[in-house]
Each structure stands twice: as structure tokens, then as C-alpha cells.
Design an enzyme around this catalytic site. Structure first.
Site, PDB file in Angstrom:
ATOM      1  CG  ASP A  66      23.908 -20.212  -7.414  1.00  0.00           C
ATOM      2  OD1 ASP A  66      23.421 -21.941  -6.601  1.00  0.00           O
ATOM      3  OD2 ASP A  66      22.516 -20.773  -8.631  1.00  0.00           O
ATOM      4  CE  LYS A  71      23.024 -18.595  -0.361  1.00  0.00           C
ATOM      5  NZ  LYS A  71      23.457 -18.292  -2.023  1.00  0.00           N
ATOM      6  N   GLY A 129      22.730 -24.973  -2.761  1.00  0.00           N
ATOM      7  CA  GLY A 129      24.504 -26.002  -3.461  1.00  0.00           C
ATOM      8  C   GLY A 129      25.478 -24.528  -2.975  1.00  0.00           C
ATOM      9  CG  HIS A 130      25.711 -23.382  -0.262  1.00  0.00           C
ATOM     10  ND1 HIS A 130      25.234 -22.214   1.097  1.00  0.00           N
ATOM     11  CD2 HIS A 130      24.534 -22.367  -0.590  1.00  0.00           C
ATOM     12  CE1 HIS A 130      23.917 -22.146   1.571  1.00  0.00           C
ATOM     13  NE2 HIS A 130      23.860 -21.884  -0.194  1.00  0.00           N
ATOM     14  CD  GLN A 165      17.321 -22.280  -1.052  1.00  0.00           C
ATOM     15  OE1 GLN A 165      16.435 -22.157   0.691  1.00  0.00           O
ATOM     16  NE2 GLN A 165      17.647 -22.713  -1.003  1.00  0.00           N
ATOM     17  NE  ARG A 179      18.766 -26.519 -12.745  1.00  0.00           N
ATOM     18  CZ  ARG A 179      17.088 -26.037 -11.970  1.00  0.00           C
ATOM     19  NH1 ARG A 179      16.320 -25.526 -12.826  1.00  0.00           N
ATOM     20  NH2 ARG A 179      16.922 -25.575 -10.993  1.00  0.00           N
ATOM     21  CB  SER A 215      34.253 -12.469  -3.021  1.00  0.00           C
ATOM     22  OG  SER A 215      35.076 -13.585  -3.585  1.00  0.00           O
TER      23      SER A 215
END
Ligand code: GDP
Ligand code: IMO
Ligand code: MG
Length: 419
Positions: free
Chosen positions: A13, A16, A40-41, A223, A302, A407
Site C-alpha cells: 500500500d 504503487k 488493491g492498487h 505487496q 480494514r 507524489s
């Protein structure tokens, strides 16, 4: 750089998806080479948020090819949900989404086993319950179902029989759950085969040819280094290799195929699930980072555990991956927080405890002066306050790799080269 790999340097997280989307305009092909629906990108374009689990994060760029390579594990239903979401946004994948013939399929019983193992008491990993561990276990045990097996009824039936004999023992005797029906699984596989048949590709030949023709390739890691099965915080890890060495293995290409490795570093630390997290802050700072950074899982929702940046784990991740440069994300989240801390030592040599080290890292921190200015509109390094530039320079020094990208917000436009 004709081929560039982008990998997470922390516990996943890191942002990426955001960085891949930024880089993708310059690359012909983007490849996912490990992991699966646990990823989850997130990509945000003009305020619209897209969360990708299997499909490479370059997919929002028209005309670019996206390859889900053999080293991954694929949940076909989730893939079609993703395709459906993209279609709703006017993005068509047909003709430019490819799936390696040897990609392993996450079966319904893999997800059930993942959940049952987590719920059976004892040590909880805090998995995403996407069936990742059991699917990779079957891959190594030679009981897995691959993309290509979906089209070979006889081989599929035999493999399923062998696998289910074992799985049903576990369901019956260990977990007290109903047996999985062989015929029902065959039916699901048949339905998947007809939906997915147009996407197959020989990953090895495709990439070898593409690289020899000087097509540009971006490798998208999932990951992060500290979740690597072998080099992460075992056993609190995922079940795939999350470091750069997964690329040649997952794609069937030589090690030298990767020209440059870029690590993605979030400006602070987060982790979802159980396991060591030396800089975790369970108090005010952790809560503030979670709130300001929107630190909730893109896959499971979560709340993420949060804390200061960990340069010991970071330097280790840079070394394990051979990262040539870094992209720093979420720097904007730190604006107005006050003084910032970075962990520079655990109180012993090395990264995570080995038998020679004390079990518990005792982090010591270097403090940096914070900045108040909102930096989310920054377009170049000179737009950043001096304190912020010092923090970025410190990351370069402590992690041991130069920073190439910064970023400052979730949107596609909020990123610039450090220069
Ligand atoms: P990934 O799994 O590494 O792709 O990261 P995730 O998408 O799971 O989590 C990163 C989150 O941070 C997402 O919600 C992104 O939209 C967001 N994000 C990415 N880069 C930035 C940034 O520079 N600033 C802020 N505020 N949010 C960012
Ligand atoms: P991206 O690609 C953060 C974590 C889970 C759990 C452990 C094992 O979005 O960065 P698994 O379901 O893989 O068996 O869970 O790994 N995990 C992630 N954490 N980001 C991810 O992916 C993750 N994928 C798995 O929370 O602790
Ligand atoms: Mg994520």
C-alpha cells in the site's frame, strides 16, 4: 530505460498503483508477475477512483497492453468484477489484457481454506482471505489448476480429484466443514473457461519477443518487501516473493531483462494484518496518519496500522531489491503534523531479528522539523518548503537510493520528478 520494475519497499500500500499510472504513458506493456486479488492498487484520474486487484494499473491508458503473468494467482470472478467496473468507466480491456497460460487459478476452496485457517484459532496472519496462501501452496504441491488446465477437461478432472481428496480431508476432519463437490467445481471451471478463453498468452515468448523488439515494459509489483515469504517478517507475510527476484521467475525471462528497479516508499509507515511493525504508533500520531492519509485497506477496508517512517526496514528493502531509485508518496499527508520522526536503528545490527538478535527491535529515532504549508499543489522540488526538502534528502541518505519521483496527492497529476 526500456524495462522498469516498480516494487513496494514497506508493508504494501505504498501507492504503487498511483506511480504505475504515472509511468505507464511511457511504456508499451505493464506486467503483474506475482500476488493476486490480495493486491488493491488505487489510481485516481480527474477525481474518479479505480481500485485494481489483478489488472495492471496502466489499464487506464488507451492502447497499452496489460499482462497478468504466470507468477500470479488469479481469481476469475474478481477479475470479471474489475473488468465490469472498468467498462462502467468507459474503459475496454478486450484485445489488450493478456493472461499467461501458466497462471494459477484461485479456486473457491482456496478461499474457504484461507478463511478456515484464519478462524481456526492460534496464530492469525490477518490475511485478505482471497485464497492466496492455499493457492500458492497447491502450486508448489503440484495440485494447482492453471489457466491452460481450464481448457483440458481430462487433466482438469484428474487434478481436481487428487486435490479434493486432500482438501476434503481437511474440511471434514480439521475444520468440520462440508466436502467440496468435484462435479460442482468442474462446472465452475467450465463456465470460467468460456468467459476467459480469449485472453491467454505464452508469457515467456511474448515478453522475450517484445523486449527483443525494443518494446518498453513496466513490471508492477504487488505487496511490499516486508511481506515477502522469504525476506519479510515470516510468518506474517504473504505467500509469494514480493521482491525483484519474482520478476524473472514469474515471467520466464532472464534476470538481466530488468534495466532499472524503482522502489515505492510511503513517507510514513503502514501495515495491515498481524506481525512486527517496529514504528507502529497506537496513539495520537498513528490515528492522525490514518485519518489524514485515508489509511483503510483498498481490498478489505480494514484500518491500516500506522507509524513513523522506518529507515532500517527501508534500507533493508532497498538492498534486497537492488533498488536504483525511489518514488516517495503521500508526502502531503505530513504537512502540518509538526515534528517528524524517522527510525534509524533497532538497537542491533541488521533488520529483523535473527537468532543472534534480541527478539524485539527497540527503535531509536531521528527528529526532523515539520512544515505547515499545504504541498498538494507542488509541481517541482522548489515548490516544497525547505523542511520538506530536508526530509526527502534524509530519505535518500538513510535508504541509500536517490529519489526520482515525488507524489503529493492521490490524483494522476499530483506527482513530479525530483530532478
Ligand atoms: P498500492 O497498493 O501500493 O497501490 O497502494 P493503495 O492504493 O493500496 O494505497 C495508497 C492510497 O494512497 C490510495 O488511496 C491512493 O489513492 C493514495 N495515494 C497515492 N499516492 C498518494 C499521495 O501522494 N498522496 C495522498 N494523499 N494519497 C496518495
Ligand atoms: P498491495 O499490492 C498490504 C497482507 C495481508 C496480511 C498478509 C498475508 O495493495 O500493496 P494474504 O492475503 O496475502 O495471504 O495476506 O499480507 N497483504 C497486504 N498488505 N497491501 C497488499 O497488497 C497486501 N497483500 C497482502 O494484510 O497481513
Ligand atoms: Mg494496496
Amino acid at each position: 530505460m526500456k524495462t522498469l520494475a516498480l516494487l513496494g519497499m514497506q508493508w504494501g500500500d505504498e501507492g504503487k498503483g498511483k506511480v504505475i499510472d504515472h509511468l505507464a504513458a511511457q511504456y508499451d506493456i505493464t506486467v503483474r508477475f506475482q500476488g493476486g486479488g490480495n493486491a488493491g492498487h488505487t489510481v485516481v484520474v480527474d477525481g474518479r477512483k479505480h481500485v485494481l486487484h489483478h489488472i495492471p494499473s496502466s489499464i487506464l491508458h488507451e492502447g497499452k497492453t496489460a499482462l497478468i503473468a504466470d507468477g500470479t494467482v488469479l481469481d476469475v470472478d474478481t477479475l470479471f468484477e474489475e473488468i465490469g467496473e472498468l467498462r462502467k468507466a468507459g474503459i475496454e480491456v478486450t484485445g489488450r489484457l493478456l493472461i499467461g497460460f501458466g497462471t494459477h487459478i484461485v479456486m473457491p476452496y482456496h478461499k474457504e481454506l484461507d478463511a478456515a485457517s484464519e478462524e481456526s484459532g492460534g496464530q492469525k496472519i490477518g490475511t485478505t482471505k482471497r485464497g492466496i496462501g492455499p493457492c500458492y501452496a497447491d502450486r508448489k504441491a503440484r495440485l494447482g489448476i492453471r489457466y491452460m488446465d481450464l481448457f483440458d477437461g481430462k487433466a482438469l478432472s484428474e487434478r481436481l480429484s487428487k486435490s479434493l481428496a486432500e482438501k476434503n480431508c481437511l474440511f471434514k476432519h480439521l475444520y468440520g466443514k462440508p466436502a467440496v463437490d468435484h462435479a460442482a467445481m468442474l462446472k465452475i471451471c467450465e463456465a470460467w473457461a468460456s468467459k476467459i478463453k480469449g485472453f491467454g498468452v505464452d508469457t515467456h515468448s511474448f515478453l522475450i519477443k517484445a523486449i527483443s523488439e525494443s518494446r518498453t515494459v513496466l513490471f508492477e509489483g504487488a505487496q511490499g518487501a516486508m511481506l515477502d515469504t522469504d525476506w519479510g517478517t515470516y510468518p506474517f507475510v504473504t505467500s509469494s516473493t514480493t521482491t525483484a527476484s519474482a520478476i524473472p521467475q514469474g515471467c520466464g525471462i532472464p534476470m538481466k531483462s530488468v534495466d532499472h528497479v524503482m522502489g515505492v516508499v510511503k513517507a510514513y509507515s503502514t501495515r495491515v494484518g498481524s506481525g512486527p511493525f517496529p514504528t507502529e504508533d497506537t496513539g495520537e500520531i498513528g490515528e492522525l496518519l490514518r485519518k489524514r492519509g485515508g489509511e483503510y485497506g483498498a481490498t478489505t477496508g480494514r484500518p491500516r496500522r500506522c507509524g513513523w517512517l522506518d529507515a532500517v526496514a527501508g534500507k533493508y528493502a532497498v538492498t534486497v531489491n537492488g533498488a536504483d531509485s525511489l518514488a516517495i508518496t503521500k508526502l502531503d499527508v505530513l504537512s502540518g503534523i509538526g515534528d517528524l520522526k524517522v527510525c534509524v536503528s533497532y538497537g542491533f545490527d541488521g533488520c529483523f531479528p535473527d537468532p543472534r538478535n534480541p527478539r524485539e527491535p527497540k527503535p531509536s529515532y531521528k527528529t526532523f522539523k515539520g512544515w505547515k504549508k499545504d504541498i498538494s499543489g507542488a509541481e517541482k522540488v522548489s515548490d516544497l518548503p525547505a523542511e520538506c526538502r530536508t526530509y526527502v534528502d534524509a530519505i535518500e541518505g538513510l535508504f541509500g537510493a536517490r529519489v526520482s519521483l515525488i507524489s503529493v496527492g492521490p490524483d494522476r497529476r499530483q506527482v513530479f520528478e525530483k530532478g
